[in-house]
Design a protein around this motif. Structure first.
Motif, PDB file in Angstrom:
ATOM      1  N   THR A   1      -7.257   3.507  -7.094  1.00 32.80           N
ATOM      2  CA  THR A   1      -8.613   3.104  -6.301  1.00 32.80           C
ATOM      3  C   THR A   1      -8.356   2.897  -4.900  1.00 32.80           C
ATOM      4  OG1 THR A   1     -10.021   2.566  -8.195  1.00 32.80           O
ATOM      5  CG2 THR A   1     -10.806   2.310  -6.151  1.00 32.80           C
ATOM      6  N   THR A   2      -7.375   1.880  -4.979  1.00 35.36           N
ATOM      7  CA  THR A   2      -6.890   1.244  -3.692  1.00 35.36           C
ATOM      8  C   THR A   2      -5.453   1.592  -3.199  1.00 35.36           C
ATOM      9  OG1 THR A   2      -6.224  -0.698  -4.743  1.00 35.36           O
ATOM     10  CG2 THR A   2      -8.473  -0.604  -4.024  1.00 35.36           C
ATOM     11  N   ASN A   3      -4.818   2.293  -3.928  1.00 30.24           N
ATOM     12  CA  ASN A   3      -3.482   2.489  -3.746  1.00 30.24           C
ATOM     13  C   ASN A   3      -2.542   1.492  -3.622  1.00 30.24           C
ATOM     14  OD1 ASN A   3      -4.387   5.319  -3.737  1.00 30.24           O
ATOM     15  ND2 ASN A   3      -3.958   5.745  -1.595  1.00 30.24           N
ATOM     16  N   LYS A   4      -3.011   0.351  -4.128  1.00 29.32           N
ATOM     17  CA  LYS A   4      -2.399  -1.098  -3.953  1.00 29.32           C
ATOM     18  C   LYS A   4      -1.350  -1.253  -5.058  1.00 29.32           C
ATOM     19  CE  LYS A   4      -3.280  -5.806  -3.132  1.00 29.32           C
ATOM     20  NZ  LYS A   4      -4.516  -6.699  -2.946  1.00 29.32           N
ATOM     21  N   ALA A   5      -0.095  -1.437  -4.612  1.00 32.65           N
ATOM     22  CA  ALA A   5       0.968  -1.691  -5.845  1.00 32.65           C
ATOM     23  C   ALA A   5       1.402  -3.035  -5.832  1.00 32.65           C
ATOM     24  CB  ALA A   5       2.377  -0.829  -5.134  1.00 32.65           C
ATOM     25  N   HIS A   6       1.401  -3.494  -6.970  1.00 31.78           N
ATOM     26  CA  HIS A   6       2.054  -5.059  -7.417  1.00 31.78           C
ATOM     27  C   HIS A   6       3.504  -4.791  -7.790  1.00 31.78           C
ATOM     28  CE1 HIS A   6       1.786  -8.869  -9.771  1.00 31.78           C
ATOM     29  NE2 HIS A   6       2.374  -9.246  -8.423  1.00 31.78           N
ATOM     30  N   VAL A   7       4.478  -5.270  -6.962  1.00 33.73           N
ATOM     31  CA  VAL A   7       5.778  -4.835  -7.422  1.00 33.73           C
ATOM     32  C   VAL A   7       6.639  -6.414  -7.514  1.00 33.73           C
ATOM     33  CG1 VAL A   7       7.988  -4.156  -6.500  1.00 33.73           C
ATOM     34  CG2 VAL A   7       5.932  -2.810  -5.942  1.00 33.73           C
ATOM     35  N   ILE A   8       7.147  -6.588  -8.665  1.00 33.29           N
ATOM     36  CA  ILE A   8       7.969  -7.731  -8.696  1.00 33.29           C
ATOM     37  C   ILE A   8       9.457  -7.425  -8.890  1.00 33.29           C
ATOM     38  CG2 ILE A   8       8.519  -9.710 -10.289  1.00 33.29           C
ATOM     39  CD1 ILE A   8       5.497  -9.408 -11.286  1.00 33.29           C
ATOM     40  N   TRP A   9      10.273  -8.183  -8.383  1.00 31.88           N
ATOM     41  CA  TRP A   9      11.792  -7.724  -8.348  1.00 31.88           C
ATOM     42  C   TRP A   9      12.704  -8.768  -8.273  1.00 31.88           C
ATOM     43  CZ3 TRP A   9       9.071  -7.885  -3.872  1.00 31.88           C
ATOM     44  CH2 TRP A   9       9.546  -8.347  -2.735  1.00 31.88           C
ATOM     45  N   ASP A  10      13.720  -8.686  -8.472  1.00 31.93           N
ATOM     46  CA  ASP A  10      15.034  -9.769  -8.494  1.00 31.93           C
ATOM     47  C   ASP A  10      15.753  -9.729  -7.243  1.00 31.93           C
ATOM     48  OD1 ASP A  10      16.985 -11.555  -8.824  1.00 31.93           O
ATOM     49  OD2 ASP A  10      17.777 -10.512 -10.659  1.00 31.93           O
TER      50      ASP A  10
ATOM     51  N   ILE B   1       0.654  -1.214  -0.009  1.00 32.01           N
ATOM     52  CA  ILE B   1      -0.215  -0.049  -0.086  1.00 32.01           C
ATOM     53  C   ILE B   1       0.954   1.191  -0.115  1.00 32.01           C
ATOM     54  CG2 ILE B   1      -1.488   1.447   1.167  1.00 32.01           C
ATOM     55  CD1 ILE B   1      -2.678  -1.087  -0.217  1.00 32.01           C
ATOM     56  N   ILE B   2       0.761   2.168  -0.895  1.00 32.20           N
ATOM     57  CA  ILE B   2       1.424   3.395  -1.036  1.00 32.20           C
ATOM     58  C   ILE B   2       0.714   4.475  -0.432  1.00 32.20           C
ATOM     59  CG2 ILE B   2       2.671   4.898  -2.676  1.00 32.20           C
ATOM     60  CD1 ILE B   2       3.730   2.127  -2.897  1.00 32.20           C
ATOM     61  N   GLU B   3       1.327   5.020   0.658  1.00 34.33           N
ATOM     62  CA  GLU B   3       0.576   5.926   1.461  1.00 34.33           C
ATOM     63  C   GLU B   3       0.963   7.336   0.892  1.00 34.33           C
ATOM     64  OE1 GLU B   3       1.581   6.449   5.563  1.00 34.33           O
ATOM     65  OE2 GLU B   3      -0.344   5.874   6.007  1.00 34.33           O
ATOM     66  N   GLY B   4      -0.178   8.367   0.774  1.00 33.75           N
ATOM     67  CA  GLY B   4       0.312   9.641   0.391  1.00 33.75           C
ATOM     68  C   GLY B   4      -0.099   9.878  -0.978  1.00 33.75           C
ATOM     69  N   ILE B   5      -0.805   8.850  -1.787  1.00 33.95           N
ATOM     70  CA  ILE B   5      -1.110   9.238  -3.091  1.00 33.95           C
ATOM     71  C   ILE B   5      -2.582   9.713  -3.060  1.00 33.95           C
ATOM     72  CG2 ILE B   5      -2.219   7.802  -5.052  1.00 33.95           C
ATOM     73  CD1 ILE B   5       0.003   5.870  -4.609  1.00 33.95           C
ATOM     74  N   HIS B   6      -2.589  11.053  -3.757  1.00 35.44           N
ATOM     75  CA  HIS B   6      -3.817  11.669  -3.921  1.00 35.44           C
ATOM     76  C   HIS B   6      -4.368  11.851  -5.149  1.00 35.44           C
ATOM     77  CE1 HIS B   6      -2.894  12.948   0.241  1.00 35.44           C
ATOM     78  NE2 HIS B   6      -1.627  13.195   0.037  1.00 35.44           N
ATOM     79  N   CYS B   7      -3.720  11.515  -6.243  1.00 35.16           N
ATOM     80  CA  CYS B   7      -4.063  11.917  -7.732  1.00 35.16           C
ATOM     81  C   CYS B   7      -3.402  10.935  -8.753  1.00 35.16           C
ATOM     82  CB  CYS B   7      -3.899  13.334  -7.929  1.00 35.16           C
ATOM     83  SG  CYS B   7      -2.210  13.714  -8.079  1.00 35.16           S
ATOM     84  N   ALA B   8      -3.643  11.121  -9.859  1.00 32.52           N
ATOM     85  CA  ALA B   8      -3.153   9.986 -10.988  1.00 32.52           C
ATOM     86  C   ALA B   8      -1.547  10.603 -10.988  1.00 32.52           C
ATOM     87  CB  ALA B   8      -3.821  10.299 -12.170  1.00 32.52           C
ATOM     88  N   ALA B   9      -1.341  11.796 -10.842  1.00 34.73           N
ATOM     89  CA  ALA B   9       0.192  12.175 -10.859  1.00 34.73           C
ATOM     90  C   ALA B   9       1.101  11.354  -9.916  1.00 34.73           C
ATOM     91  CB  ALA B   9       0.240  13.492 -10.951  1.00 34.73           C
ATOM     92  N   CYS B  10       0.414  11.294  -8.847  1.00 38.73           N
ATOM     93  CA  CYS B  10       1.182  10.464  -7.652  1.00 38.73           C
ATOM     94  C   CYS B  10       1.519   8.987  -8.119  1.00 38.73           C
ATOM     95  CB  CYS B  10       0.452  10.531  -6.393  1.00 38.73           C
ATOM     96  SG  CYS B  10       0.253  12.076  -5.544  1.00 38.73           S
ATOM     97  N   VAL B  11       0.336   8.437  -8.932  1.00 43.18           N
ATOM     98  CA  VAL B  11       0.569   6.940  -9.379  1.00 43.18           C
ATOM     99  C   VAL B  11       1.546   7.006 -10.193  1.00 43.18           C
ATOM    100  CG1 VAL B  11      -0.497   5.043 -10.562  1.00 43.18           C
ATOM    101  CG2 VAL B  11      -1.721   6.407  -8.506  1.00 43.18           C
TER     102      VAL B  11
END
Length: 801
Positions: free
Chosen positions: A125-134, A94-104
């Motif tokens: 809508t949910t500020n939920k991020a799906h992150v995949i990393w090595d 969950i990315i906290e502090g997102i207020h608009c599309a520019a933040c995304v």
């Protein structure tokens, strides 16, 4: 010598910094991540970020730095991080502090520029991020640190925490709206007295007292209730967006400031009532939007209760409970009646019936014998079966379905809203007109007060109350009307999309049909005690037995359960029991033959035969029946110009029979969940707007792919969670009502928008010309809002009883 990083401003020794020369400018970066973000912001025209930053450092606060190590702990990894078969890690944050599309946009770009991050997508809508990393290139703590470095925070997705945050946001809006409503209701009484005093005469001291009272009420409304607009306007300006929040905030602030001047000097009229009305009306629209948001808890949370966490594994004839994650292909698993299958496999011993309706849509239980495949997600109805796992938990069908569903939800397109498409241009245009009006009047008259009053009138009269209410008021009335008819729209904007739909996809079992076998033909061969049959079928949870019991209860009175002895479930065949000296048998033809009972008759439906002491006394035919009114509802939906397609996992014959009975000509049978989803994708490829209705886990993936997902109220938790609309009463006639209400509501939304445009086209020129004072502007603005509300009320009156 220490130098500061150009991006984060943290100081390090020059020898370890990345030096970059650009003409006469020299930039230093502490890492490639900072270097990448710097160039990213510059390339996108966001380098003013550094002007705002000044000499401030982007170093996270001490308390945030101290907790970074926890993201790399083994316990954290097991709980939140998914280890993929290709060696990559993935997590939901969950990315906290997102207020608009520019933040995304900024967060996604920064993560994509970070070495080692393979993929990053954020749901606005949910500020939920799906992150995949090595994990070989970067640690999760470093990813979190990067997000914090650009002014946001991130933490692992926790459903309970998200629900708490969502409730907190709703409570915050609710309290702000209550304050605004209270102030507006009271200030309007005072305003009525003032308006009356303008015509009847009012002493100046009384007027001063009323002005102060209005100021007392308007102040908390503007600065507490209206804080959301100031905040929205600030974030809009920060990211170079002019939004409706800026128009509301500027109009209300100017009216408030001018009113204070008028109150103190005694010159002119105060417009505190305009301030409260502006804030209250538009805040009501904002609150409706907050209420209509989907729950932040993701659809996957509903599956957590449906998926078994442990299975019974057989090792050297010893049964042990093993976590599903530790089961390997080749392990022997035992499953008993009532248990859900967690891992795919092949039966090696025993036999039993399995309910696959939640996965395939097959309405009848399926007998599984040695050599047959068992699908994860199916439920054992009877018998004890041992099977060999052919896959591990992560690659089994149900788990794969969950993964596909999660991916589909992440990439689900946003629903467009008509008012929002023009709000930015509208707001910028009005502010520009107001500024030009002020300059023009000041130049022509030289009177600052007169120029300010006229420009405030322009902003107030054009305040987007009518525009802001055009959608929420109409949709609120439509939503309430739908709810009274058993239709729950989870979000107001779904009405618009459903109104534009041109194809309806229907699941068969549980959507068009009842989803359970009903007796369609009963034949009694000889007289017997009905209580014997009733007692026998009541001793089983099998759907066929329950169908017989329901039929007896409907057609006969005073039935009672007798004390049977030796009740035994015969796997996938029926039931046997004893009563006194009599042998009772109830089941299909195969069971009768096994017990030496001659059966000559056959049926295309499910057959249940009841025998006493090997003599057949009754025979029942059962099948799944269409829901009441299904044929008529489908015909009415088709009249709206909507094509209807039936997709089912059931067999061809059953599908063909139901399709013919309800008047569906386009259908496909024998489909798995992925197949249904592909059919939706095919329709999208043809440019169709797709509405789908379903009720089971098997429908969840296809539902998530559709533009509007409709679930039956009695359907699975997963189908309910992924849906946009729920039919609370399970009636297919409610599906028809949903289409009718959505189309009528959207029609009035467009009318409201047209009325708002016409209103502004007439009143704004009058305000510019100086014919409208702020007092009249406020009244006019209120009347425009009432006009929109009154027009919206016609949705309900015109729909019928």
């Amino acid at each position: 010598m220490k130098v500061a990083c150009t991006h984060c401003q943290l100081e390090f020794d020059e020898s370890v910094m990345i030096k970059e020369e650009e003409g006469s400018d020299v930039h230093y970066f502490c890492c490639k991540g900072c270097q990448g973000v710097f160039h990213l912001l510059r390339s996108e025209g966001l380098d003013t970020f550094y002007e705002k930053l000044g000499k401030n450092q982007l170093e996270p606060p001490k308390e945030l730095q101290d907790d970074l190590h926890k993201f790399d702990l083994e316990g954290f990894r097991k709980k939140y991080i998914i280890e993929r078969s290709d060696g990559l890690y993935e997590i939901f944050l969950i990315i906290e502090g997102i207020h608009c599309a520019a933040c995304v946009w900024l967060n996604e770009k920064v993560l994509h520029q970070t070495p080692g991050v393979i993929e990053a997508t954020i749901n606005y809508t949910t500020n939920k991020a799906h992150v995949i990393w090595d994990p070989e290139q970067i640690k999760l703590s470093q990813i979190i640190e990067k997000i914090r470095a650009i002014g946001y925070n991130a933490y692992p997705y926790d459903p309970k925490m998200q629900e708490e945050r969502a409730n907190k946001a709703r409570r915050d809006y609710y309290s702000r709206l209550l304050v605004a409503i209270f102030a507006t209701m009271n200030i309007m009484w005072i305003a009525v007295a003032q308006y009356t005093g303008m015509f009847t005469g009012m002493r100046s001291d009384v007027k001063d007292v009323l002005n102060v009272a209005e100021w007392v009420l308007a102040t908390p409304t503007l600065f507490y209730s209206g804080w959301v607009f100031f905040r929205g306007a600030w974030f809009g300006l920060k990211n170079r967006f002019v939004n409706m929040d800026l128009l509301v905030a500027s109009g209300a602030s100017l009216a408030y400031t001018y009113s204070i001047w008028a109150m103190v000097t005694g010159k002119g009229e105060v417009y505190f009532d305009s301030v409260t009305m502006i804030i209250t009306f538009v805040l009501a629209g904002k609150y409706l939007e907050v209420l209509s948001k989907k729950r932040a808890a993701d659809t996957m949370d509903a599956l957590s209760n449906a998926l078994p966490t442990e299975v019974t594994v057989i090792e050297s004839d010893t049964k042990i409970m093993v976590p599903v994650e530790e089961v390997n292909p080749g392990d022997i698993i035992e499953v008993r009646a009532g248990e859900k299958v967690a891992i795919d496999g092949v039966v090696v011993s025993g036999e039993g019936s399995f309910d696959e309706s939640s996965l395939t849509g097959e309405s009848e239980p399926i007998l599984k014998v040695k050599g047959d495949e068992i699908i994860s997600g199916s439920v054992a109805i009877d018998g004890v079966v041992r099977y060999e796992a052919t896959k591990d938990y992560g690659s089994s069908m149900l788990t794969t379905l969950v993964g596909l569903l999660e991916e589909s939800l992440t990439k689900k397109p946003k629903i467009e809203r008509l008012a929002n498409e023009i709000s930015g241009y509208f707001s910028l245009t009005i502010l520009s007109i107001a500024l030009l009006t002020f300059i023009g009047w000041l130049w022509m008259t030289g009177e600052f007060e007169r120029a300010l009053v006229v420009s405030i009138s322009v902003i107030v009269i054009a305040c987007p109350c009518a525009l802001g209410l055009a959608t929420p008021v109409a949709t609120l009335i439509g939503i309430n009307l739908a709810a009274r008819r058993g239709v729950l729209f989870k979000e107001a904007a779904f009405i618009e999309t459903m109104a534009k739909a041109d194809v309806l996809v229907l699941d068969k079992t549980g959507t068009i049909t009842e989803g359970k076998p009903h007796v369609v033909n009963a034949k009694m061969y000889s007289e017997y005690d009905l209580n014997l049959l009733y007692s026998l079928v009541k001793s089983s949870i099998h759907p066929v037995s329950q169908g017989i019991a329901h039929y007896l209860e409907e057609h006969y009175e005073n039935l009672k359960e007798l004390p049977l002895e030796g009740v035994k479930q015969v796997q996938a065949r029926g039931i046997e029991a004893k009563f006194e000296e009599h042998k009772l048998l109830g089941g299909n033809a195969k069971m009768m033959q096994e017990f030496g009972v001659e059966v000559d008759e056959k049926s295309e439906y499910t057959l249940f035969i009841f025998a006493i002491d090997k003599e057949i006394v009754a025979r029942f035919e059962l099948r799944d029946l269409p829901k009441e009114g299904a044929k008529e509802a489908i015909a009415e939906i088709r009249k709206l110009g909507i094509d209807i397609v039936m997709l089912t996992g059931d067999n061809e014959n059953a599908a063909k029979r139901i399709a013919k009975e309800v008047g569906v000509t386009d259908f496909k049978a024998g489909l798995f969940p992925e197949d249904k989803a592909k059919e939706i994708d095919f329709l999208h490829a043809e440019g169709r707007v797709v509405v789908m209705a379903g009720d089971g886990i098997n429908d969840a993936l296809a539902l998530s792919k559709s533009d509007i997902a409709i679930a039956m109220g009695s359907g699975s938790d997963v189908a309910l969670e992924v849906s946009d609309v729920v039919l609370l009463d399970d009636k297919i006639t409610s599906l028809r009502d949903a289409f009718l209400i959505s189309r009528r509501t959207f029609k009035f939304v467009k009318q409201n928008l047209a009325l708002s445009v016409i209103y502004n086209s007439i009143t704004i020129p009058l305000a510019i010309a100086g014919y409208v004072i702020p007092l009249v502007a406020a009244l006019s603005m209120s009347l425009s809002s009432l006009m929109v509300v009154g027009n919206s009320m016609r949705i309900k009156s015109g729909f019928g009883k």
